[in-house]
Motif scaffolding. Structure first.
Motif, PDB file in Angstrom:
ATOM      1  N   MET A 145      -3.560   4.419   2.635  1.00 38.13           N
ATOM      2  CA  MET A 145      -4.096   4.783   3.689  1.00 38.13           C
ATOM      3  C   MET A 145      -4.743   6.581   3.543  1.00 38.13           C
ATOM      4  O   MET A 145      -3.514   7.054   3.166  1.00 38.13           O
ATOM      5  N   PHE A 146      -5.483   6.990   3.519  1.00 34.84           N
ATOM      6  CA  PHE A 146      -5.970   8.315   3.830  1.00 34.84           C
ATOM      7  C   PHE A 146      -5.890   8.771   5.066  1.00 34.84           C
ATOM      8  O   PHE A 146      -5.446   9.951   5.275  1.00 34.84           O
ATOM      9  N   GLN A 147      -6.707   7.989   5.769  1.00 33.35           N
ATOM     10  CA  GLN A 147      -6.783   8.233   7.354  1.00 33.35           C
ATOM     11  C   GLN A 147      -7.009   6.710   7.894  1.00 33.35           C
ATOM     12  O   GLN A 147      -6.994   5.857   7.110  1.00 33.35           O
ATOM     13  N   PHE A 148      -6.682   6.983   9.274  1.00 29.90           N
ATOM     14  CA  PHE A 148      -7.129   5.547   9.958  1.00 29.90           C
ATOM     15  C   PHE A 148      -8.509   4.915   9.462  1.00 29.90           C
ATOM     16  O   PHE A 148      -9.314   5.407   9.394  1.00 29.90           O
ATOM     17  N   SER A 149      -8.273   3.347   8.808  1.00 29.77           N
ATOM     18  CA  SER A 149      -9.594   2.891   8.318  1.00 29.77           C
ATOM     19  C   SER A 149     -10.350   3.454   7.090  1.00 29.77           C
ATOM     20  O   SER A 149     -11.366   3.327   6.883  1.00 29.77           O
ATOM     21  N   ILE A 150      -9.343   4.684   6.396  1.00 29.40           N
ATOM     22  CA  ILE A 150     -10.087   5.108   4.974  1.00 29.40           C
ATOM     23  C   ILE A 150      -8.804   4.900   4.291  1.00 29.40           C
ATOM     24  O   ILE A 150      -7.907   5.533   4.316  1.00 29.40           O
ATOM     25  N   TYR A 151      -9.261   3.994   3.173  1.00 25.69           N
ATOM     26  CA  TYR A 151      -8.384   3.879   2.032  1.00 25.69           C
ATOM     27  C   TYR A 151      -8.732   4.262   0.703  1.00 25.69           C
ATOM     28  O   TYR A 151      -9.906   4.045   0.692  1.00 25.69           O
ATOM     29  N   VAL A 152      -7.865   4.757   0.088  1.00 25.13           N
ATOM     30  CA  VAL A 152      -8.310   5.189  -1.431  1.00 25.13           C
ATOM     31  C   VAL A 152      -7.420   4.780  -2.471  1.00 25.13           C
ATOM     32  O   VAL A 152      -6.428   4.232  -2.285  1.00 25.13           O
ATOM     33  N   ARG A 153      -8.091   4.721  -3.438  1.00 28.45           N
ATOM     34  CA  ARG A 153      -7.230   4.037  -4.884  1.00 28.45           C
ATOM     35  C   ARG A 153      -7.715   4.949  -6.022  1.00 28.45           C
ATOM     36  O   ARG A 153      -8.798   5.246  -6.201  1.00 28.45           O
ATOM     37  N   HIS A 154      -6.901   5.446  -6.722  1.00 28.46           N
ATOM     38  CA  HIS A 154      -7.115   6.160  -7.916  1.00 28.46           C
ATOM     39  C   HIS A 154      -7.263   4.994  -9.108  1.00 28.46           C
ATOM     40  O   HIS A 154      -6.692   4.156  -9.333  1.00 28.46           O
ATOM     41  N   CYS A 155      -8.304   5.250 -10.049  1.00 22.74           N
ATOM     42  CA  CYS A 155      -8.528   4.287 -11.097  1.00 22.74           C
ATOM     43  C   CYS A 155      -8.687   5.200 -12.332  1.00 22.74           C
ATOM     44  O   CYS A 155      -9.421   6.385 -12.398  1.00 22.74           O
ATOM     45  N   ALA A 156      -8.426   4.762 -13.549  1.00 21.25           N
ATOM     46  CA  ALA A 156      -8.582   5.450 -14.746  1.00 21.25           C
ATOM     47  C   ALA A 156      -9.925   5.678 -15.231  1.00 21.25           C
ATOM     48  O   ALA A 156     -10.205   6.560 -16.144  1.00 21.25           O
TER      49      ALA A 156
END
Length: 110
Positions: A43-54
């Motif tokens: 979770m980055f903010q409510f209803s915003i999610y992030v994922r790191h990818c190589a």
């Protein structure tokens, strides 16, 4: 082995606004959120999610997974940006600027 590059490393952002008026809708919202978190999104903010990818190829894998999880109703956005672009984000808490907190630890192998 190719070294990590801030232009090759990617971030996938998932933005969503799902209905939550009924018990069933809240369950769908909760299930969607839990499933993307199980795939490594934070979770980055409510209803915003992030994922790191190589890499972009790795990001595409996770984007396809999110697309398979899309609920029938609601608004969902998926955005893929480079690590360089993500690093240029300016975050504020009210008028006070906050330091960017990266929700991952990147390891570099030689």
């Amino acid at each position: 082995m190719e070294r990590f590059s801030e232009y090759r490393v990617m971030w996938v952002l998932v933005f969503f606004d799902l209905p939550t008026e009924t018990k069933k809708e809240r369950k769908i919202y909760s299930d969607f959120r839990k499933k993307i978190m199980a795939d490594g999104f934070t979770m980055f903010q409510f209803s915003i999610y992030v994922r790191h990818c190589a890499s972009r190829e790795n990001a595409d894998v996770h984007i396809k997974r999110v697309k398979k999880l899309l609920p029938e109703k609601g608004h969902i956005g998926i955005l893929c940006i480079t690590d360089k672009q993500f690093g240029d984000i300016e975050l504020f808490y009210g008028k006070k600027e906050e330091k960017v907190s990266t929700p991952y630890q990147q390891l570099e192998l030689f």
